[in-house]
Scaffold this motif. Structure first.
Motif, PDB file in Angstrom:
ATOM      1  N   ILE A 179       0.863  -1.233  -0.146  1.00 48.92           N
ATOM      2  CA  ILE A 179       0.030  -0.144  -0.026  1.00 48.92           C
ATOM      3  C   ILE A 179       0.734   1.181   0.029  1.00 48.92           C
ATOM      4  O   ILE A 179       1.926   1.384   0.750  1.00 48.92           O
ATOM      5  CB  ILE A 179      -0.919   0.116   1.267  1.00 48.92           C
ATOM      6  N   THR A 180       0.685   2.038  -0.927  1.00 44.57           N
ATOM      7  CA  THR A 180       1.373   3.425  -1.114  1.00 44.57           C
ATOM      8  C   THR A 180       0.258   4.451  -0.693  1.00 44.57           C
ATOM      9  O   THR A 180      -0.752   4.514  -1.360  1.00 44.57           O
ATOM     10  CB  THR A 180       2.095   3.529  -2.216  1.00 44.57           C
ATOM     11  N   LYS A 187      -3.712   4.277   5.027  1.00 48.70           N
ATOM     12  CA  LYS A 187      -3.160   3.048   4.630  1.00 48.70           C
ATOM     13  C   LYS A 187      -3.328   1.850   5.805  1.00 48.70           C
ATOM     14  O   LYS A 187      -3.622   0.842   5.618  1.00 48.70           O
ATOM     15  CB  LYS A 187      -1.671   3.297   4.526  1.00 48.70           C
ATOM     16  N   ASP A 251       4.431  -1.129   8.663  1.00 48.85           N
ATOM     17  CA  ASP A 251       4.116   0.188   8.117  1.00 48.85           C
ATOM     18  C   ASP A 251       5.624   0.904   8.230  1.00 48.85           C
ATOM     19  O   ASP A 251       6.286   0.534   8.986  1.00 48.85           O
ATOM     20  CB  ASP A 251       3.214   0.875   9.228  1.00 48.85           C
ATOM     21  N   ALA A 291       3.464  -1.067   3.701  1.00 46.17           N
ATOM     22  CA  ALA A 291       2.965   0.320   3.426  1.00 46.17           C
ATOM     23  C   ALA A 291       4.174   1.284   3.489  1.00 46.17           C
ATOM     24  O   ALA A 291       5.049   1.210   4.256  1.00 46.17           O
ATOM     25  CB  ALA A 291       1.816   0.677   4.378  1.00 46.17           C
ATOM     26  N   ASN A 293       4.869   5.796   2.787  1.00 46.88           N
ATOM     27  CA  ASN A 293       4.349   7.149   2.391  1.00 46.88           C
ATOM     28  C   ASN A 293       5.136   7.553   1.164  1.00 46.88           C
ATOM     29  O   ASN A 293       5.222   8.742   0.653  1.00 46.88           O
ATOM     30  CB  ASN A 293       4.225   8.212   3.232  1.00 46.88           C
ATOM     31  N   ASP A 319      -2.788   2.149  -4.189  1.00 47.18           N
ATOM     32  CA  ASP A 319      -2.224   3.593  -4.006  1.00 47.18           C
ATOM     33  C   ASP A 319      -3.381   4.308  -3.769  1.00 47.18           C
ATOM     34  O   ASP A 319      -4.352   4.465  -4.413  1.00 47.18           O
ATOM     35  CB  ASP A 319      -1.663   3.980  -5.522  1.00 47.18           C
TER      36      ASP A 319
END
Length: 456
Positions: A179-180, A187, A251, A291, A293, A319
């Motif tokens: 996940i971005t 997220k 994360d 994930a 950022n 995304d």
């Protein structure tokens, strides 16, 4: 200062320190009591306060009370429950932490109550109407349950709705997910939701922030330790063992050291780990959701994550759009947060002032949904009892903060897009009324909507 010194004298000594930020994330925790294993304290860093101490909430936590009141708070005989140790009672002194006059967190100094003091506390609890048996943990085992569902994701934007449906579609597969999304886009909410929509629902869900743990502890936290492997070491499961059958959410994966990324990849591919200090391989069955950022191009070009690890984890890519690209979600999210904080602060906000609404629809929200929630929480907190209109004194400060240097052409285009989207929202997507609001011909507005691919 005299009052604070008196409080210290009354406590006589302290045996614990806890620091959190305004979002309730534990940034630091240590105990000086020899009966407490500090490796447990280190492992809770990066987790939410109320996930760890599950009997507390904003109304009972002295850390939250001192941040809300912006003053030192002394709380005596506070019951503390967490899954790792027996119930304890503590005396606490909590201080708000400020930066440039704004509360950014809190620090708490605590002293465990033992012996007769503890018995007195228990007797008082038994004689009161407060039933300890009714206190159910919000999240057992330091947040080892996923508490959100994909249905909890509030959105109106078409692309976001499609993303939620896609998440539901891939949830039941065993494939890893990458996940971005920018900070505050949700997220972890997606990670919780995917777990709860999968066949692993009911099994452990562990969220680990890779940036919140000291580098020298990461390996022991992930792979576990065996007794005697070093001074003070105990037999302890790592995250993979503890999460067997469930989902491990990593994360800010880009913060994990490269050398550990290679060990992580080996563990994922082999489905087995060896605790530090032993040669026994322990099998596990864990789905990984990672994930970051940082956008994918930067991840690979700047080598934040090993290419082989990234390709292994990015079987499914999600995304998440920043809030500024889904302006229609601001309204529905605002309604939700207003209801939430009306209930918490016992207010009765029914609508938003035109100035605040205009600001909310044009502000870039660099902190995304998390920043929007904090903005509304602060605004409602400062509204007087009986008032029904949401206002805010922070608008100009936030506007100045969000200014970014951009080429003039891009800045003008961004401004046009935001003004058009705002006009369409205010006019309920009536193009004629939106054109009147913008004071431009209807045909010109249609041309600009086509140019910027703005849907009616």
């Amino acid at each position: 200062m005299v009052i604070i010194l008196d409080l210290f004298k009354e406590m006589n000594y302290i045996d614990g320190i806890t620091i959190i930020n305004t979002e309730g994330t534990i940034l630091f925790s240590v105990k000086f009591n020899p009966d407490v294993d500090n490796r447990i304290e280190e492992s809770i860093v990066g987790k939410k306060l109320f996930d760890v101490f599950y009997n507390l909430d904003k109304s009972t936590s002295s850390l939250y009370e001192c941040m809300e009141k912006e003053m030192v708070v002394l709380k005596k005989e506070q019951l503390i429950k967490n899954p790792y140790v027996d119930d304890i009672y503590t005396d606490n002194i909590s201080f708000p932490i400020k930066h440039e006059g704004i509360v950014v967190g809190a620090i708490e100094l605590s002293k465990m109550i033992n012996g007769s003091e503890k018995n007195n506390c228990l007797e008082r609890e038994k004689s009161s109407d407060y039933n300890l048996l009714e206190m159910k943990p919000k999240c057992l085992n330091l947040g080892y349950n996923a508490t959100y569902f994909l249905e909890d994701i509030i959105c109106k934007n078409k692309r976001m709705k499609e993303l939620v449906e896609y998440a539901k579609h891939i949830a039941k597969s065993p494939s890893p997910v990458f996940i971005t999304g920018e900070t505050g886009t949700g997220k972890e909410l997606f990670a919780h939701g995917i777990h709860n929509a999968s066949n692993r629902k009911g099994k452990p869900f562990i969220a680990q922030n890779c940036s919140a743990v000291p580098e020298n502890l990461l390996e022991s936290i992930f792979f576990g330790t065996s007794k005697g492997s070093y001074t003070g070491a105990i037999d302890k499961k790592g995250l993979f063992e503890a999460c067997d059958g469930g989902t491990l959410f990593l994360d800010e994966l880009q913060c994990m050291p490269i050398y550990l990324q290679s060990k992580l990849l080996r563990a994922i591919e082999s489905g087995a780990v060896r605790r530090i200090g032993e040669n026994i391989e322990r099998k596990f069955d864990v789905r990984i959701i990672a994930a970051t950022n940082i956008c994918t191009n930067d991840i690979l070009s700047h080598k934040y994550i090993r290419n082989d690890l990234y390709y292994r984890l990015s079987v499914v890519n999600i995304d998440i759009m920043p809030l500024r690209e889904r302006i229609e979600d601001i309204e529905v999210l605002s309604e939700y947060f207003i209801k939430k904080y009306n209930r918490i602060f016992e207010k009765n906000i029914t609508h938003i002032s035109p100035e605040v609404k205009s600001f909310m629809l044009t502000y870039e929200w660099p902190g995304n949904v998390r920043e929007l929630e904090n903005f509304i929480e602060s605004a409602i907190l400062n509204v007087k009892k009986g008032e029904t209109v949401l206002k805010s004194k922070d608008i100009n400060k936030m506007r100045n903060y969000s200014r970014k240097e951009k080429p003039l052409k891009h800045s003008l285009e961004d401004m046009e897009i935001k003004m058009i989207e705002e006009a369409l929202l205010i006019s309920n997507k009536n193009v004629t009324k939106a054109a009147e609001y913008l004071e431009i011909p209807r045909q010109t507005l249609q041309q600009k909507m086509k140019k910027y691919r703005i849907e009616k």
